[in-house]
Design a protein around this motif. Sequence first.
Motif, PDB file in Angstrom:
ATOM      1  N   SER A   1      80.061  84.572  80.182  1.00  0.00           N
ATOM      2  CA  SER A   1      78.873  83.723  79.812  1.00  0.00           C
ATOM      3  C   SER A   1      79.178  82.513  78.945  1.00  0.00           C
ATOM      4  O   SER A   1      79.969  82.457  78.246  1.00  0.00           O
ATOM      5  N   GLU A   2      78.533  81.315  79.438  1.00  0.00           N
ATOM      6  CA  GLU A   2      79.017  80.094  78.477  1.00  0.00           C
ATOM      7  C   GLU A   2      78.121  79.587  77.339  1.00  0.00           C
ATOM      8  O   GLU A   2      77.966  78.428  77.226  1.00  0.00           O
ATOM      9  N   GLU A   3      77.545  80.683  76.765  1.00  0.00           N
ATOM     10  CA  GLU A   3      76.487  80.240  75.722  1.00  0.00           C
ATOM     11  C   GLU A   3      77.146  79.525  74.261  1.00  0.00           C
ATOM     12  O   GLU A   3      76.708  78.954  74.048  1.00  0.00           O
ATOM     13  N   THR A   4      78.536  80.205  74.310  1.00  0.00           N
ATOM     14  CA  THR A   4      79.109  79.596  73.098  1.00  0.00           C
ATOM     15  C   THR A   4      80.379  78.621  73.456  1.00  0.00           C
ATOM     16  O   THR A   4      81.281  78.465  72.834  1.00  0.00           O
ATOM     17  N   GLY A   5      80.176  78.068  74.662  1.00  0.00           N
ATOM     18  CA  GLY A   5      81.219  77.185  74.982  1.00  0.00           C
ATOM     19  C   GLY A   5      81.678  77.377  76.409  1.00  0.00           C
ATOM     20  O   GLY A   5      81.389  78.613  76.930  1.00  0.00           O
ATOM     21  N   PRO A   6      82.741  76.657  76.910  1.00  0.00           N
ATOM     22  CA  PRO A   6      82.943  76.972  78.311  1.00  0.00           C
ATOM     23  C   PRO A   6      84.030  77.961  78.661  1.00  0.00           C
ATOM     24  O   PRO A   6      84.620  78.437  77.638  1.00  0.00           O
ATOM     25  N   ARG A   7      83.800  78.545  79.661  1.00  0.00           N
ATOM     26  CA  ARG A   7      84.515  80.002  79.853  1.00  0.00           C
ATOM     27  C   ARG A   7      85.275  79.662  81.322  1.00  0.00           C
ATOM     28  O   ARG A   7      84.393  79.342  82.266  1.00  0.00           O
ATOM     29  N   ARG A   8      86.333  79.381  81.821  1.00  0.00           N
ATOM     30  CA  ARG A   8      86.982  79.267  82.663  1.00  0.00           C
ATOM     31  C   ARG A   8      88.162  80.395  83.329  1.00  0.00           C
ATOM     32  O   ARG A   8      88.845  81.124  82.422  1.00  0.00           O
ATOM     33  N   VAL A   9      88.052  80.627  84.496  1.00  0.00           N
ATOM     34  CA  VAL A   9      89.246  81.685  84.927  1.00  0.00           C
ATOM     35  C   VAL A   9      90.279  80.672  85.875  1.00  0.00           C
ATOM     36  O   VAL A   9      89.758  80.265  86.746  1.00  0.00           O
ATOM     37  N   VAL A  10      91.649  81.160  85.172  1.00  0.00           N
ATOM     38  CA  VAL A  10      92.456  80.346  86.237  1.00  0.00           C
ATOM     39  C   VAL A  10      93.206  81.581  87.055  1.00  0.00           C
ATOM     40  O   VAL A  10      93.422  82.627  86.549  1.00  0.00           O
ATOM     41  N   ILE A  11      93.131  81.298  88.227  1.00  0.00           N
ATOM     42  CA  ILE A  11      93.769  82.356  89.197  1.00  0.00           C
ATOM     43  C   ILE A  11      95.038  82.059  89.981  1.00  0.00           C
ATOM     44  O   ILE A  11      94.993  80.870  90.580  1.00  0.00           O
ATOM     45  N   GLU A  12      96.037  82.666  89.710  1.00  0.00           N
ATOM     46  CA  GLU A  12      97.416  82.515  90.373  1.00  0.00           C
ATOM     47  C   GLU A  12      97.440  82.705  91.574  1.00  0.00           C
ATOM     48  O   GLU A  12      96.511  83.257  92.365  1.00  0.00           O
ATOM     49  N   LYS A  13      98.391  82.248  92.386  1.00  0.00           N
ATOM     50  CA  LYS A  13      98.747  82.376  93.843  1.00  0.00           C
ATOM     51  C   LYS A  13      99.128  83.708  93.871  1.00  0.00           C
ATOM     52  O   LYS A  13      99.985  84.225  92.990  1.00  0.00           O
ATOM     53  N   PRO A  14      99.091  84.549  95.114  1.00  0.00           N
ATOM     54  CA  PRO A  14      98.538  84.394  96.230  1.00  0.00           C
ATOM     55  C   PRO A  14      97.016  84.513  96.013  1.00  0.00           C
ATOM     56  O   PRO A  14      96.658  85.636  95.422  1.00  0.00           O
ATOM     57  N   PHE A  15      96.177  83.479  96.369  1.00  0.00           N
ATOM     58  CA  PHE A  15      94.550  83.811  96.446  1.00  0.00           C
ATOM     59  C   PHE A  15      94.342  84.470  97.892  1.00  0.00           C
ATOM     60  O   PHE A  15      94.060  83.664  98.934  1.00  0.00           O
ATOM     61  N   GLY A  16      94.280  85.818  98.018  1.00  0.00           N
ATOM     62  CA  GLY A  16      94.232  86.388  99.251  1.00  0.00           C
ATOM     63  C   GLY A  16      95.503  86.518  99.813  1.00  0.00           C
ATOM     64  O   GLY A  16      96.568  86.006  99.677  1.00  0.00           O
ATOM     65  N   THR A  17      95.461  87.326 101.008  1.00  0.00           N
ATOM     66  CA  THR A  17      96.573  87.531 102.032  1.00  0.00           C
ATOM     67  C   THR A  17      96.327  86.844 103.236  1.00  0.00           C
ATOM     68  O   THR A  17      97.189  86.705 103.986  1.00  0.00           O
ATOM     69  N   ASP A  18      94.931  86.660 103.695  1.00  0.00           N
ATOM     70  CA  ASP A  18      94.577  86.000 104.963  1.00  0.00           C
ATOM     71  C   ASP A  18      93.148  85.437 104.660  1.00  0.00           C
ATOM     72  O   ASP A  18      92.828  85.659 103.618  1.00  0.00           O
ATOM     73  N   LEU A  19      92.523  85.039 105.865  1.00  0.00           N
ATOM     74  CA  LEU A  19      91.295  84.461 105.429  1.00  0.00           C
ATOM     75  C   LEU A  19      89.955  85.311 104.920  1.00  0.00           C
ATOM     76  O   LEU A  19      89.436  85.141 104.080  1.00  0.00           O
ATOM     77  N   LYS A  20      90.215  86.603 105.583  1.00  0.00           N
ATOM     78  CA  LYS A  20      89.192  87.531 105.272  1.00  0.00           C
ATOM     79  C   LYS A  20      89.272  88.161 103.915  1.00  0.00           C
ATOM     80  O   LYS A  20      88.293  88.132 103.140  1.00  0.00           O
ATOM     81  N   SER A  21      90.540  88.163 103.254  1.00  0.00           N
ATOM     82  CA  SER A  21      90.623  88.732 101.939  1.00  0.00           C
ATOM     83  C   SER A  21      90.348  87.518 101.046  1.00  0.00           C
ATOM     84  O   SER A  21      89.898  87.709  99.929  1.00  0.00           O
ATOM     85  N   ALA A  22      90.674  86.457 101.324  1.00  0.00           N
ATOM     86  CA  ALA A  22      90.393  85.410 100.421  1.00  0.00           C
ATOM     87  C   ALA A  22      89.020  84.932 100.290  1.00  0.00           C
ATOM     88  O   ALA A  22      88.418  84.838  99.177  1.00  0.00           O
ATOM     89  N   ARG A  23      88.155  85.178 101.556  1.00  0.00           N
ATOM     90  CA  ARG A  23      86.811  85.154 101.467  1.00  0.00           C
ATOM     91  C   ARG A  23      86.149  86.128 100.448  1.00  0.00           C
ATOM     92  O   ARG A  23      85.278  85.840  99.879  1.00  0.00           O
ATOM     93  N   SER A  24      86.530  87.387 100.747  1.00  0.00           N
ATOM     94  CA  SER A  24      86.216  88.589 100.127  1.00  0.00           C
ATOM     95  C   SER A  24      86.396  88.237  98.547  1.00  0.00           C
ATOM     96  O   SER A  24      85.748  88.659  97.517  1.00  0.00           O
ATOM     97  N   LEU A  25      87.837  87.757  98.238  1.00  0.00           N
ATOM     98  CA  LEU A  25      87.991  87.528  96.740  1.00  0.00           C
ATOM     99  C   LEU A  25      86.969  86.358  96.214  1.00  0.00           C
ATOM    100  O   LEU A  25      86.746  86.465  94.967  1.00  0.00           O
ATOM    101  N   ASN A  26      86.795  85.350  96.816  1.00  0.00           N
ATOM    102  CA  ASN A  26      85.908  84.376  96.564  1.00  0.00           C
ATOM    103  C   ASN A  26      84.526  84.927  96.246  1.00  0.00           C
ATOM    104  O   ASN A  26      83.939  84.578  95.298  1.00  0.00           O
ATOM    105  N   GLU A  27      84.125  85.728  97.335  1.00  0.00           N
ATOM    106  CA  GLU A  27      82.735  86.056  96.686  1.00  0.00           C
ATOM    107  C   GLU A  27      82.735  87.274  95.520  1.00  0.00           C
ATOM    108  O   GLU A  27      81.969  87.101  94.769  1.00  0.00           O
ATOM    109  N   ASP A  28      83.912  88.021  95.455  1.00  0.00           N
ATOM    110  CA  ASP A  28      83.865  88.766  94.117  1.00  0.00           C
ATOM    111  C   ASP A  28      83.918  87.882  92.838  1.00  0.00           C
ATOM    112  O   ASP A  28      83.309  88.108  91.912  1.00  0.00           O
ATOM    113  N   VAL A  29      84.750  86.747  93.084  1.00  0.00           N
ATOM    114  CA  VAL A  29      84.734  85.995  91.793  1.00  0.00           C
ATOM    115  C   VAL A  29      83.509  85.231  91.545  1.00  0.00           C
ATOM    116  O   VAL A  29      82.880  85.038  90.391  1.00  0.00           O
ATOM    117  N   HIS A  30      82.869  84.752  92.659  1.00  0.00           N
ATOM    118  CA  HIS A  30      81.474  84.043  92.551  1.00  0.00           C
ATOM    119  C   HIS A  30      80.439  85.214  92.063  1.00  0.00           C
ATOM    120  O   HIS A  30      79.288  84.670  91.570  1.00  0.00           O
TER     121      HIS A  30
END
Length: 486
Positions: free
Chosen positions: A135-164
């Motif tokens: 929650s950004e009520e008391t200021g910005p909150r950011r998440v930095v995600i290291e590589k690898p972001f997924g291992t293929d398109l399917k898993s990257a999409r699914s991780l994007n959905e989880d993150v979003h």
Amino acid sequence: MAHSIVIFGASGDLTSRKLIPALYSLFKKKRLPADTRVVGFSRSPFTNESWRASLTETTKKFSDGDFDEATWNEFAKGIYYHAGDIEAQADFDSLATLLQEVDCAKSCTRVYYLATAPHLYATAVSRLGSAGLASEETGPRRVVIEKPFGTDLKSARSLNEDVHRVFREHQVYRIDHYLGKETVQNLLVLRFANSIFEPLWNRNYVDHVQITVAEEVAVGSRGAYYEQSGVVRDMLQNHLLQLLMITAMEAPARFEADLVRDEKVKVLRAIRRSQPAVLAQETLRGQYQGYRQEKGVPADSQVATFAAVKLQIDNWRWKGVPFYLRSGKEMSCRTTQIVIKFREPPHSLFELDGDGDGKMSSNQLVIQVQPAEGIQLEFLTKVPDAGMQVRMTDLDFRFRREFAGQLPDAYQRLLLDAFNGEASLFARSDEVEEAWSIVDPILACWNSDLAPPLHFYAPGEWGPSEATEWMRAQGRDWFDVCPVIG
Ligand code: BG6
């Protein structure tokens, strides 16, 4: 506003080698507020004191002669440790309580850095959400995600959905440390702050582009990880495609995160998706001799430690100009370089002198990303007192000669940008997915009956000799030159 960073995977290598030394250097240069807090989270049983003590030693070792006891002690006062398990929601709830005490009584900018095992990213994000930490009520909150972001398109999409589900896209910083390198950012400056290169930077003048990331190191103790990734997932999907995007993109209207990333994504979308039979011809895979003896690697491993790939960008600027990308471990030397090879003059009047290889060479611009950071422009010059014979010579720019001091480590710039909400040098969700959509068909081809043969190469070579022949068959040569540092 107070700044804090919570590092998940606090006891790992990345934290001690890169993240803490980078944060300490930023603190030393007064780029971070004096009350910056660093909170480590991992399962190892450290206390605040024992983690600080361990980081004192590692930072001394990894901060490249930049260590100053008094400044470190000041910085270390803001370091805390929270022993916890990413699977356990209770550990995130207690983390939230700790953070409330140490950093954010009123307002603060807080960055969560996922430096943990990649299969834990989705869980960590979900737990952060459930603990109310996104929650950004008391200021910005950011998440930095290291590589690898997924291992293929399917898993990257699914991780994007989880993150979003927890963070909005403006809060998400997918890191590729190549974008933090000074020389990679300088490529944007070279192209878009000067007027002399851009008119030539297209199919009318450029014959082809080579992007090489050669490493001298072997896979070593990372065999188990490398078996899952291979060179394509480890280097091509991220670092090499990032270099390609910066080399090939159009100028954004302003240097703003979404405008820059829009242009980068357009390049990826324009890359031709070829049929497996074509990919079998336009990609090459190699493995260094000795890889199968590395710890965690099976004796019959088919994993590539070297790849060369020919990509075509089907747009007005680049149609017909091949981009050759290659990367490998255990190669001749460590060098990352981008070569813009210009077309031959239409008609040659002069002879190359005896030191040449008999061919009229064309101009090239060599961008040395590392370790001999600089740029060389090669052009033909008349050899004095030798009739009208000509020879290749160069204009040679070196960062180390021009600017005093060491180039900062890539993580410094990227961590600072994450604190400041500057996302231009981080990958957007669509960018990561497009990159996988280029790489997935290559991996699928390599796993099929059409797979090109796996060529073996001796350590200390420029990859397999077949890569040289493959290039020659296309009337071209790799730029196999180890940089001279100095
Ligand atoms: C990492 C890869 O992302 O980049 C490593 O996982 C590789 O295998 C490293 O060695 C190369 O980074 P650099 O900055 O040393 O070129």
